[in-house]
Design a protein around this motif. Structure first.
Motif, PDB file in Angstrom:
ATOM      1  N   LYS A   1       0.859  -1.188   0.000  1.00  0.00           N
ATOM      2  CA  LYS A   1       0.000   0.000   0.000  1.00  0.00           C
ATOM      3  C   LYS A   1       0.892   1.234   0.000  1.00  0.00           C
ATOM      4  N   LEU A   2       1.052   1.819  -1.158  1.00  0.00           N
ATOM      5  CA  LEU A   2       2.048   2.865  -1.378  1.00  0.00           C
ATOM      6  C   LEU A   2       1.651   4.192  -0.732  1.00  0.00           C
ATOM      7  N   ILE A   3       2.598   4.771  -0.002  1.00  0.00           N
ATOM      8  CA  ILE A   3       2.434   6.096   0.590  1.00  0.00           C
ATOM      9  C   ILE A   3       3.178   7.103  -0.275  1.00  0.00           C
ATOM     10  N   ALA A   4       2.566   8.243  -0.536  1.00  0.00           N
ATOM     11  CA  ALA A   4       3.227   9.306  -1.291  1.00  0.00           C
ATOM     12  C   ALA A   4       3.031  10.634  -0.581  1.00  0.00           C
ATOM     13  N   TRP A   5       4.013  11.511  -0.684  1.00  0.00           N
ATOM     14  CA  TRP A   5       3.912  12.839  -0.080  1.00  0.00           C
ATOM     15  C   TRP A   5       4.104  13.897  -1.153  1.00  0.00           C
ATOM     16  N   VAL A   6       3.469  15.042  -0.951  1.00  0.00           N
ATOM     17  CA  VAL A   6       3.536  16.136  -1.924  1.00  0.00           C
ATOM     18  C   VAL A   6       4.652  17.090  -1.532  1.00  0.00           C
ATOM     19  N   ASN A   7       5.574  17.268  -2.446  1.00  0.00           N
ATOM     20  CA  ASN A   7       6.670  18.215  -2.302  1.00  0.00           C
ATOM     21  C   ASN A   7       6.232  19.535  -2.917  1.00  0.00           C
ATOM     22  N   PHE A   8       6.102  20.592  -2.102  1.00  0.00           N
ATOM     23  CA  PHE A   8       5.698  21.902  -2.608  1.00  0.00           C
ATOM     24  C   PHE A   8       6.911  22.533  -3.296  1.00  0.00           C
ATOM     25  N   ALA A   9       7.060  22.242  -4.564  1.00  0.00           N
ATOM     26  CA  ALA A   9       8.310  22.487  -5.286  1.00  0.00           C
ATOM     27  C   ALA A   9       8.363  23.864  -5.928  1.00  0.00           C
TER      28      ALA A   9
END
Length: 424
Positions: free
Chosen positions: A213-221
Motif C-alpha cells: 500500500k504505497l504512501i506518497a507525499w507532496v513536495n511543494f516544489a
C-alpha cells in the motif's frame, strides 16, 4: 484545457515547458553513477581543509573534540575569508567531513540541525543526506561500505530510485494520459492533523502492515529551481526542509545544472536550476520513489514534486516566473475569480492524476501554496475538497488523504483546512 490561463503561461515561456512528455531515466547497473548526480569539483584549498577535519574526526573518540571541530566549521562558514560558498554540499570531501561529523550525532541532533536557524547546520545535514543519496560507497545509515556485495546492493537501490523519476505534464495542449481506475466508487478517509510531512509519512510507514500500500507525499516544489534554494544560505520552505531529509533533492538534481553566473549567483551563491525543458509545468509534477534517512525508520515512499502557482509580486532575478499579474491587479484585487480557481485547481488535479497512475494508497499533503506562494488557504481547502469529491479520484487506488499542517492552531492555514474537512 478550457481555461485560458494555461495557454497564457505557456505562450510567455514556450521553451521552458515540456509538452505532454513523460520522461523516465534510463540507468543501467554498469553505468557510472558519478556521471548522473550533480557533483562539484573542489579546489585544493577546500580538499585540504575538509580532509584535515575528517582525519581529526577519525582519530578521536571524544565528543569534546567533535564539538570543537563543529565550532571551527561554523566559525569559518560565517567568516568573511571563507564564507558559506566555500562549503558546497555537492563536493565529495565536504561530504566526507559532514558524514564523519554527523555520525557522532543522534537522530534527535540531526533533527535539530534540520530545524536550526543557522545555515551552517543546514548545510552540514544536507551534505550528509546528499552523500547518502548519491554515492554507492555510503549506506543508508551514512556509514562507509567496504563490502563489494553490499555496495552493489546499494547501487541497485539507487538505480531503482533513478528509474522511478518521471515528469508528468497532465495539462499540456493535446496531451492525453490514461489512468487505470475501476467503475466502483469508494469513500476516501480524509484527515487534517498538526504534524510535519516527514513525521506523518514515517508514522504511516511504521504502522502499515501491507507495504504494498504505497504512501506518497507532496513536495511543494519550485518550478524552475531544484528544491528552491537548498544549496545556498537562504530559504526554509517545505521543499527545502522535507526533500533534503530524503533523497528527493538528490533525484531532482539529476534534472538540473549548476548556475554560477549572473546577479542572483553573485548575491546568493551557486544554485541549481532545472535544465531547459525540464521545469515543472502548470498542472504537472515529478514523481520519484524516495527514502527518508534522518528519522527513526527509513520510510520508502513516493514523492510528487508539484510547483503550485506562484502569486508572489514580480521581482526581477529572484521571482521572474510569478503568475500574479495574470490573476491580480496592481493593488491586489482578483481579476477573475473563476480563472484564479481554475489555475489553482489544475495543480491539485495533477497531483491526484499522478496518484492514480502510480497506484498510491495514501497521500500526505498540506496547505499547498499557502505559504510563500500566497494562496488563499480558504480557497485552496475548498478546491481540494472539490477535487476529492470527484468520481474519477474515488474509484482508483487512493483510499486515504492526510493534510499535515504544522502551523499554529490560530493560523489561517490550520483553520481553513480544519473547517473544510473536519467541521463540515
Amino acid at each position: 484545457m478550457n481555461s485560458s490561463t494555461i495557454p497564457r503561461i505557456r505562450i510567455d515561456y514556450p521553451n521552458l515547458y515540456p509538452c505532454g512528455t513523460i520522461i523516465s531515466k534510463q540507468i543501467h547497473e554498469e553505468d557510472d553513477l558519478n556521471l548522473v548526480y550533480l557533483c562539484y569539483e573542489e579546489t585544493d584549498e577546500q580538499k585540504n581543509l575538509f580532509r584535515k577535519w575528517t582525519n581529526e574526526l577519525l582519530q578521536t573518540d571524544g565528543k569534546e573534540k567533535v564539538n570543537i571541530i563543529h565550532e571551527q566549521y561554523q566559525k569559518l562558514f560565517h567568516s568573511r575569508h571563507y564564507s558559506s560558498r566555500f562549503f558546497d554540499l555537492h563536493g565529495r570531501e565536504f561530504q566526507n567531513f559532514a558524514l564523519n561529523l554527523t555520525n557522532y550525532m543522534t537522530q534527535s541532533e540531526w533533527r535539530q540541525l534540520s530545524l536550526s536557524k543557522n545555515h551552517a547546520d543546514h548545510r552540514l545535514l544536507r551534505s550528509r543526506i546528499y552523500a547518502i543519496g548519491s554515492r554507492d560507497d555510503i549506506n543508508w545509515n551514512g556509514q562507509s561500505i567496504e563490502n563489494s556485495n553490499e555496495r552493489k546492493i546499494k547501487k541497485i537501490e539507487m538505480i531503482q530510485h533513478l528509474k522511478s523519476l518521471q515528469l508528468f505534464d497532465w495539462f499540456a495542449p493535446n496531451c492525453q494520459q490514461e489512468t487505470n481506475v475501476s467503475e466502483i466508487c469508494h469513500d476516501l478517509q480524509i484527515q487534517v492533523i498538526r504534524q510535519g510531512t516527514q513525521e506523518v509519512v514515517e508514522e504511516l510507514y511504521a504502522n502499515i502492515e501491507d507495504k504494498s500500500k504505497l504512501i506518497a507525499w507532496v513536495n511543494f516544489a519550485s518550478s524552475h529551481n531544484v528544491c528552491g534554494s537548498y544549496s545556498v544560505d537562504f530559504g526554509g520552505s517545505q521543499e527545502e526542509e522535507v526533500a533534503t531529509n530524503c533523497d528527493g533533492a538528490v533525484l531532482l538534481g539529476t534534472m538540473g545544472q549548476f548556475v554560477e553566473m549572473g546577479l542572483k549567483s553573485w548575491i546568493r551563491g551557486r544554485w541549481v536550476a532545472y535544465r531547459q525543458g525540464m521545469h515543472i509545468p502548470p498542472g504537472g509534477n515529478y514523481w520519484a520513489m524516495t527514502r527518508f534517512v534522518t528519522g527513526p525508520i527509513h520510510a520508502e515512499c513516493g514523492m510528487i514534486a508539484t510547483a503550485f502557482a506562484d502569486f508572489r509580486p514580480y521581482f526581477p532575478i529572484f521571482y521572474p516566473y510569478t503568475e500574479r499579474s495574470y490573476f491580480y491587479s496592481m493593488i491586489g484585487h482578483v481579476k477573475n475569480q473563476e480563472e484564479l480557481e481554475q489555475r489553482c485547481l489544475i495543480d491539485i488535479e495533477g497531483v491526484l492524476k499522478t496518484c492514480l497512475v502510480k497506484q498510491v494508497h495514501t497521500l500526505v499533503t498540506g496547505a499547498s501554496g499557502c505559504g510563500a506562494f500566497r494562496h488563499n488557504p480558504y480557497i485552496e481547502a475548498k478546491l481540494w475538497r472539490k477535487c476529492l469529491e470527484k468520481k474519477e479520484y474515488r474509484n482508483g487506488s487512493l483510499k486515504q488523504v492526510i493534510f499535515a499542517i504544522l502551523d499554529r492552531e490560530n493560523s489561517e492555514n490550520w483553520i481553513a483546512f480544519r473547517n473544510e474537512f473536519i467541521i463540515n
